[in-house]
Motif scaffolding. Structure first.
Motif, short mmCIF file in Angstrom:
data_model
loop_
_atom_site.label_atom_id
_atom_site.label_comp_id
_atom_site.label_asym_id
_atom_site.label_seq_id
_atom_site.Cartn_x
_atom_site.Cartn_y
_atom_site.Cartn_z
N CYS A 1 0.87 -1.18 0.00
CA CYS A 1 0.00 0.00 0.00
C CYS A 1 0.90 1.24 0.00
O CYS A 1 1.87 1.29 0.77
CB CYS A 1 -0.87 -0.02 1.26
N ALA B 1 0.36 4.06 1.15
CA ALA B 1 0.26 4.81 2.42
C ALA B 1 0.92 3.97 3.53
O ALA B 1 2.00 4.29 4.01
CB ALA B 1 -1.19 5.11 2.74
N ASN B 2 0.27 2.90 3.88
CA ASN B 2 0.81 1.90 4.81
C ASN B 2 1.14 2.42 6.21
O ASN B 2 1.97 1.86 6.89
CB ASN B 2 2.06 1.22 4.21
N TYR B 3 0.50 3.55 6.61
CA TYR B 3 0.79 4.04 7.97
C TYR B 3 -0.41 3.95 8.91
O TYR B 3 -0.27 4.24 10.08
CB TYR B 3 1.32 5.49 7.95
N CYS B 4 -1.60 3.59 8.44
CA CYS B 4 -2.78 3.56 9.32
C CYS B 4 -2.52 2.58 10.47
O CYS B 4 -2.15 1.43 10.24
CB CYS B 4 -4.00 3.12 8.53
N PHE C 1 -4.39 0.99 12.57
CA PHE C 1 -5.30 -0.13 12.82
C PHE C 1 -5.15 -1.23 11.77
O PHE C 1 -5.80 -2.26 11.87
CB PHE C 1 -6.77 0.37 12.78
N CYS C 2 -4.33 -1.01 10.75
CA CYS C 2 -4.29 -1.90 9.59
C CYS C 2 -2.95 -2.62 9.51
O CYS C 2 -1.90 -1.98 9.44
CB CYS C 2 -4.51 -1.08 8.31
N TYR D 1 -0.55 -4.78 5.03
CA TYR D 1 0.64 -4.73 4.16
C TYR D 1 1.91 -4.37 4.92
O TYR D 1 2.88 -3.91 4.32
CB TYR D 1 0.40 -3.73 3.01
N GLU E 1 -13.28 4.77 7.11
CA GLU E 1 -13.02 4.48 8.54
C GLU E 1 -13.82 5.38 9.47
O GLU E 1 -14.51 4.92 10.34
CB GLU E 1 -11.53 4.55 8.92
N LYS F 1 -4.59 8.20 9.43
CA LYS F 1 -5.20 7.80 8.16
C LYS F 1 -4.64 8.60 6.99
O LYS F 1 -4.73 8.19 5.83
CB LYS F 1 -6.73 7.98 8.26
S1 SF4 Z 1 -6.09 1.04 5.76
FE1 SF4 Z 1 -4.34 2.45 5.40
S2 SF4 Z 1 -2.51 1.13 5.49
FE2 SF4 Z 1 -4.29 -0.23 5.24
S3 SF4 Z 1 -4.48 -0.56 3.04
FE3 SF4 Z 1 -5.82 1.18 3.54
S4 SF4 Z 1 -4.56 3.03 3.25
FE4 SF4 Z 1 -3.16 1.25 3.32
#
Ligand code: SF4
Length: 287
Positions: A21, A23-26, A28-29, A32, A127, A139
């Protein structure tokens, strides 16, 4: 691997156009966290499409993975969508995950062009509609940018399947979380709306808690049902929105069209608040 796709793409062909992803910084996720984002070389993606066509020439619906394939440049997306079009004569729909940023970085004309090339559905994690909540989970978006992203997609004629996470603001912040989310959806309605229940991987709890205010408390199922109930009460979109809470995390699966089925859905929630046996047990919720 790992490879993720929305539940509704389970019967469709998946082509990996990106890895991870962008972004990959959220917080709660965890989807990736083991991958570093990169666009796959175009020649490899096109070769995968040829191979997939050999195995499944009649595929009609195709999902572009991974986390936000819409982040690719227009040149890459054009090349991939043209190839899909040439290769699969029965192609009816291409879809992808998209971040709000992806939908803002491209112009409405560019999104419209993608739509003419059959990329007609994007899955976007909203979210929350609360900027404060979005900040606390890193987010990288706000109430305003979510609205801009949804407006761009709507103006381009793209269908958006949006997800909201119940429980994301914890016990103290839930009312603002739900009120702001309802306001966002009412002003910028997506085609589909789904609710999930906050479920953190064990390895993600410290990162999530590090950004929360002291004393953050997680919501239990009773409180989640209250959030779901309040959200449905406040939702009054100007055009029909197809609503689902059938993700594996939910204690109560719901399905209907809003605003038409609101009262029916509220009745189901009222019954589940009073009778615990009407809820899904945690052990069958993939938690
Ligand atoms: S929630 Fe955030 S980190 Fe997870 S896939 Fe979506 S944008 Fe990427």
């Amino acid at each position: 691997m790992p490879l993720y796709r929305p539940p509704s793409e389970g019967n469709n062909l998946i082509i990996q156009a990106t890895l991870g992803c962008s972004a990959n910084y959220c917080t709660f996720c965890s989807m990736y966290k083991t991958k570093t984002y990169r666009a796959r070389p175009l020649d490899q993606v096109l070769a995968d499409i040829d191979q997939a066509a050999h195995e499944w020439p009649t595929a009609s619906r195709i999902f572009l993975a991974d986390g936000d394939a819409l982040t690719l440049s227009m040149d890459n997306l054009r090349a991939i969508l043209n190839k899909l079009h040439e290769t699969f004569p029965g192609l009816t729909r291409v879809s992808a995950y998209a971040t709000p940023k992806n939908l803002i970085d491209k112009t409405v004309d560019e999104l419209r062009e993608l739509k003419t090339m059959k990329l007609s559905l994007v899955y976007m994690g909203i979210e929350s509609g609360s900027t404060q909540v979005l900040k606390r989970v890193i987010k990288g978006a706000s109430h305003k940018t979510h609205g801009m992203a949804l407006d761009n997609a709507n103006a381009a004629g793209l269908k958006v399947s949006a997800t909201v996470i119940l429980g994301l603001a914890g016990r103290a912040g839930w009312e603002d979380h739900i009120a702001s989310t309802a306001q966002l959806i009412n002003n910028h309605p997506p085609t589909y709306l789904s609710t999930l229940q906050l479920t953190l991987d064990e390895g993600a709890i410290d990162e999530f808690m590090a950004e929360q205010e002291a004393g953050f408390e997680f919501q239990d199922d009773d409180a989640i049902l209250l959030e779901q109930e309040q959200l449905l009460k406040l939702l009054n979109p100007p055009k029909p929105v197809i609503f689902r809470s059938n993700h594996a995390s939910n204690c109560l699966p719901l399905a209907g069209n809003l605003p038409r089925d609101r009262d029916k859905l509220l009745d189901i929630i009222t019954a589940a608040k009073e009778q615990i046996h009407l809820r899904r047990s945690p052990f069958i919720r993939g938690l």
